[in-house]
Motif scaffolding. Structure first.
Motif, PDB file in Angstrom:
ATOM      1  N   PHE A  22       0.842  -1.193   0.000  1.00  0.00           N
ATOM      2  CA  PHE A  22       0.000   0.000   0.000  1.00  0.00           C
ATOM      3  C   PHE A  22       0.881   1.249   0.000  1.00  0.00           C
ATOM      4  O   PHE A  22       1.956   1.268   0.587  1.00  0.00           O
ATOM      5  N   LYS A  23       0.391   2.307  -0.661  1.00  0.00           N
ATOM      6  CA  LYS A  23       1.168   3.545  -0.747  1.00  0.00           C
ATOM      7  C   LYS A  23       0.466   4.748  -0.129  1.00  0.00           C
ATOM      8  O   LYS A  23       1.088   5.795   0.065  1.00  0.00           O
ATOM      9  N   ARG A  24      -0.840   4.592   0.174  1.00  0.00           N
ATOM     10  CA  ARG A  24      -1.590   5.737   0.685  1.00  0.00           C
ATOM     11  C   ARG A  24      -2.495   5.340   1.851  1.00  0.00           C
ATOM     12  O   ARG A  24      -3.716   5.317   1.724  1.00  0.00           O
ATOM     13  N   PRO A  25      -1.918   5.031   2.990  1.00  0.00           N
ATOM     14  CA  PRO A  25      -2.761   4.672   4.139  1.00  0.00           C
ATOM     15  C   PRO A  25      -3.446   5.893   4.754  1.00  0.00           C
ATOM     16  O   PRO A  25      -2.847   6.960   4.864  1.00  0.00           O
ATOM     17  N   LEU A  26      -4.699   5.705   5.124  1.00  0.00           N
ATOM     18  CA  LEU A  26      -5.433   6.718   5.890  1.00  0.00           C
ATOM     19  C   LEU A  26      -5.399   6.274   7.347  1.00  0.00           C
ATOM     20  O   LEU A  26      -5.921   5.216   7.697  1.00  0.00           O
ATOM     21  N   ASP A  99       9.337  12.526  -1.183  1.00  0.00           N
ATOM     22  CA  ASP A  99       9.235  11.062  -1.161  1.00  0.00           C
ATOM     23  C   ASP A  99       8.035  10.631  -0.318  1.00  0.00           C
ATOM     24  O   ASP A  99       7.428   9.593  -0.578  1.00  0.00           O
ATOM     25  N   LEU A 100       7.733  11.446   0.692  1.00  0.00           N
ATOM     26  CA  LEU A 100       6.619  11.160   1.601  1.00  0.00           C
ATOM     27  C   LEU A 100       5.851  12.452   1.858  1.00  0.00           C
ATOM     28  O   LEU A 100       6.436  13.484   2.178  1.00  0.00           O
ATOM     29  N   ILE A 101       4.531  12.379   1.690  1.00  0.00           N
ATOM     30  CA  ILE A 101       3.663  13.509   2.018  1.00  0.00           C
ATOM     31  C   ILE A 101       2.743  13.085   3.160  1.00  0.00           C
ATOM     32  O   ILE A 101       2.071  12.046   3.071  1.00  0.00           O
ATOM     33  N   ILE A 102       2.728  13.867   4.235  1.00  0.00           N
ATOM     34  CA  ILE A 102       1.842  13.600   5.373  1.00  0.00           C
ATOM     35  C   ILE A 102       0.810  14.720   5.415  1.00  0.00           C
ATOM     36  O   ILE A 102       1.154  15.893   5.558  1.00  0.00           O
ATOM     37  N   PHE A 103      -0.454  14.341   5.251  1.00  0.00           N
ATOM     38  CA  PHE A 103      -1.551  15.299   5.317  1.00  0.00           C
ATOM     39  C   PHE A 103      -2.215  15.214   6.685  1.00  0.00           C
ATOM     40  O   PHE A 103      -2.747  14.159   7.047  1.00  0.00           O
ATOM     41  N   ILE A 118      -1.660  15.769  -4.691  1.00  0.00           N
ATOM     42  CA  ILE A 118      -1.691  14.307  -4.821  1.00  0.00           C
ATOM     43  C   ILE A 118      -1.438  13.883  -6.267  1.00  0.00           C
ATOM     44  O   ILE A 118      -0.661  12.952  -6.534  1.00  0.00           O
ATOM     45  N   ASN A 119      -2.080  14.562  -7.205  1.00  0.00           N
ATOM     46  CA  ASN A 119      -1.943  14.199  -8.619  1.00  0.00           C
ATOM     47  C   ASN A 119      -0.569  14.545  -9.178  1.00  0.00           C
ATOM     48  O   ASN A 119      -0.101  13.902 -10.127  1.00  0.00           O
ATOM     49  N   GLN A 120       0.079  15.536  -8.595  1.00  0.00           N
ATOM     50  CA  GLN A 120       1.381  15.964  -9.098  1.00  0.00           C
ATOM     51  C   GLN A 120       2.487  14.962  -8.761  1.00  0.00           C
ATOM     52  O   GLN A 120       3.476  14.856  -9.482  1.00  0.00           O
ATOM     53  N   PHE A 121       2.302  14.203  -7.647  1.00  0.00           N
ATOM     54  CA  PHE A 121       3.372  13.300  -7.190  1.00  0.00           C
ATOM     55  C   PHE A 121       2.842  11.872  -7.017  1.00  0.00           C
ATOM     56  O   PHE A 121       2.735  11.364  -5.888  1.00  0.00           O
ATOM     57  N   PRO A 122       2.485  11.199  -8.105  1.00  0.00           N
ATOM     58  CA  PRO A 122       1.928   9.843  -7.996  1.00  0.00           C
ATOM     59  C   PRO A 122       2.915   8.825  -7.437  1.00  0.00           C
ATOM     60  O   PRO A 122       2.515   7.777  -6.935  1.00  0.00           O
ATOM     61  N   GLN A 123       4.213   9.140  -7.513  1.00  0.00           N
ATOM     62  CA  GLN A 123       5.216   8.197  -7.018  1.00  0.00           C
ATOM     63  C   GLN A 123       5.431   8.310  -5.506  1.00  0.00           C
ATOM     64  O   GLN A 123       6.024   7.418  -4.891  1.00  0.00           O
ATOM     65  N   ALA A 124       4.966   9.394  -4.904  1.00  0.00           N
ATOM     66  CA  ALA A 124       5.225   9.624  -3.475  1.00  0.00           C
ATOM     67  C   ALA A 124       4.329   8.749  -2.602  1.00  0.00           C
ATOM     68  O   ALA A 124       3.196   8.424  -2.975  1.00  0.00           O
ATOM     69  N   TYR A 125       4.858   8.362  -1.457  1.00  0.00           N
ATOM     70  CA  TYR A 125       4.029   7.746  -0.419  1.00  0.00           C
ATOM     71  C   TYR A 125       3.233   8.862   0.258  1.00  0.00           C
ATOM     72  O   TYR A 125       3.762   9.952   0.508  1.00  0.00           O
ATOM     73  N   ILE A 126       1.987   8.581   0.531  1.00  0.00           N
ATOM     74  CA  ILE A 126       1.116   9.592   1.144  1.00  0.00           C
ATOM     75  C   ILE A 126       0.448   8.991   2.373  1.00  0.00           C
ATOM     76  O   ILE A 126      -0.096   7.875   2.310  1.00  0.00           O
ATOM     77  N   ILE A 127       0.494   9.727   3.480  1.00  0.00           N
ATOM     78  CA  ILE A 127      -0.186   9.316   4.708  1.00  0.00           C
ATOM     79  C   ILE A 127      -1.208  10.389   5.063  1.00  0.00           C
ATOM     80  O   ILE A 127      -0.874  11.573   5.157  1.00  0.00           O
TER      81      ILE A 127
END
Length: 448
Positions: A22-26, A99-103, A118-127
């Motif tokens: 997984f790359k985008r856990p909430l 590399d990692l975005i935390i919202f 989010i759309n600009q960095f599809p390769q980044a991990y997002i939390i």
């Protein structure tokens, strides 16, 4: 920095989600559970590995709180960038590729500015971090996040003294039965007009004096004008209250917040400026004067007073009946990434109200006790509860009759069945349609 055990477990669960692809856990943790601290630690570890981290919030006050938290724990900021979503969305070229975005407060993630990042960095991990993992209209966030990681519950945090326990009162102030909907929530303008009446102001102030006198309080209103007038009414009653909103200059907003922390201001009146992420441990009371259909908004507002202090028992004063729509602040809820949040049922499986209000002291509590836990007033069943219980008992009798008929029909021929229930049970056991059984019963004079 030493994380609490439940915070460490949450961090480990997020790392495991990455290992599982997984790359985008909430990430879900109740208000006051320490989400910022947990993921400050993840940002720190990512920074040590040379990764670039964006830690983004949606308001200036939250950005300042986040920066102060990082500074408090001496976190090196070499590759960590803290800021507001709007600023980063409009000036992404100013910052290194993340590399990692935390919202933080990720229930706002569907907004256009968030989607731009989010759309600009599809390769980044997002939390995504939130206490309420759905949009304010209740819709899920599965189009943005690919898995949900849930921490401990609000009740667990209360029981283990990480949040303060509370008393919930729901004094009646105005008849809101004719309140219209506007979009996905109530019409805020109409609600404001209904609540901006002399009798309502008097009831609110008297309730505050009765249940929360002199306690640091956040008052949530239905409109800016409502908030301004409510603050003026408190002041006229000798209670130091101040209104502020999104148009209040930044320096003045900062001064107001600091004066509240310093107890120079007793009551902060606002609409939704401090509904999310506002960390004031000295807030002991919340006044709800904004009726809402949004469970997310209700939880965010009503939990503001639960930040822990030894010996503290917070007070929630609900003057608009939000508990009837959403239950209590620390109720367990079935969050989902794929389906809309299911509203809390008004009645339990036994037909009793899930949450009831004492008619004498207005204390609001989960059904179960035979008397009000606050004042001892005996609980009496409502007309609806009596009807529910009667209906449940009738269904139980019918079910028992069907079961007895089915058991009896097993050993009988159709001719030996002596009533309609047995005939219908026999038909079901022998693959016959109900109409056939009804015809046979009528022919034998068992039905008219």
């Amino acid at each position: 920095m030493q994380l609490r055990n439940y915070q460490t477990e949450l961090l480990d669960s997020v790392r495991k989600s990455f290992l599982h692809g997984f790359k985008r856990p909430l990430v879900v943790l109740p208000c006051g559970g320490g989400k910022t601290v947990v993921f400050m630690e993840m940002a720190r570890r990512s920074n040590e590995r040379g990764k670039t981290v964006w830690f983004l919030v949606h308001r200036r006050e939250l950005m300042e709180q986040t920066i102060n938290t990082f500074q408090k724990f001496n976190v090196k900021m070499d590759n960590i960038y803290i800021g507001m979503v709007g600023t980063f969305a409009n000036h992404m070229e100013r910052y290194p590729t993340p590399d990692l975005i935390i919202f933080d407060e990720a229930h706002f993630s569907a907004a256009a500015t968030w989607q731009k990042i989010i759309n600009q960095f599809p390769q980044a991990y997002i939390i995504g971090l939130t206490a309420t993992p759905c949009r304010l209209d209740g819709r899920p966030l599965g189009a943005i996040y690919d898995t949900m990681v849930q921490g401990v519950s609000a009740r667990w945090l209360i029981d283990n003294h990480y949040l303060s326990d509370y008393k919930y009162y729901a004094p009646s102030t105005a008849d809101l039965s004719s309140l219209r909907r506007k979009g996905s929530d109530f019409d805020a303008g109409q609600a404001s007009e209904m609540l901006m009446r002399r009798a309502v102001y008097g009831n609110v102030i008297e309730s505050y004096k009765q249940y929360a006198d002199k306690l640091q309080t956040i008052c949530y209103c239905s409109s800016v004008r409502h908030s301004q007038t409510m603050a003026a009414e408190f002041q006229a009653a000798g209670i130091n209250a101040v209104h502020f909103d999104g148009n209040t200059p930044a320096a003045e907003r900062a001064r107001i917040v600091q004066d509240f922390r310093d107890k120079k201001i007793q009551i902060l009146c606002n609409v939704d400026l401090i509904s999310v992420g506002f960390d004031v441990p000295d807030c002991w009371c919340c006044i709800l004067l904004r009726p809402t259909l949004s469970t997310a908004l209700f939880v965010q507002q009503s939990c503001r007073a639960l930040r822990y202090q030894p010996g503290k028992q917070a007070i929630v004063l609900d003057h608009v009946g939000n508990y009837t729509r959403h239950g209590l602040p620390d109720d367990s809820r079935e969050w989902s990434l794929s389906s809309k949040l299911t509203p809390k049922p008004h009645y339990n499986a036994d037909g009793m109200l899930s949450v009831r209000q004492c008619p004498k002291c207005y204390y609001t509590f989960r059904s179960g006790p035979a008397a009000c836990p606050n004042c001892g007033e005996p609980v009496t069943q409502t007309r609806e509860e009596i009807q529910n219980i009667k209906k449940i008992r009738m269904e139980e009798v019918k079910r028992e009759r069907r079961q007895n008929a089915a058991e009896s029909a097993k050993s009988k021929t159709l001719e030996e069945c002596c009533n309609l229930s047995e005939i219908m049970a026999w038909c079901k056991l022998n693959g016959k349609k109900p109409g056939y059984g009804y015809y046979k019963a009528k022919a034998r004079g068992l039905v008219r």
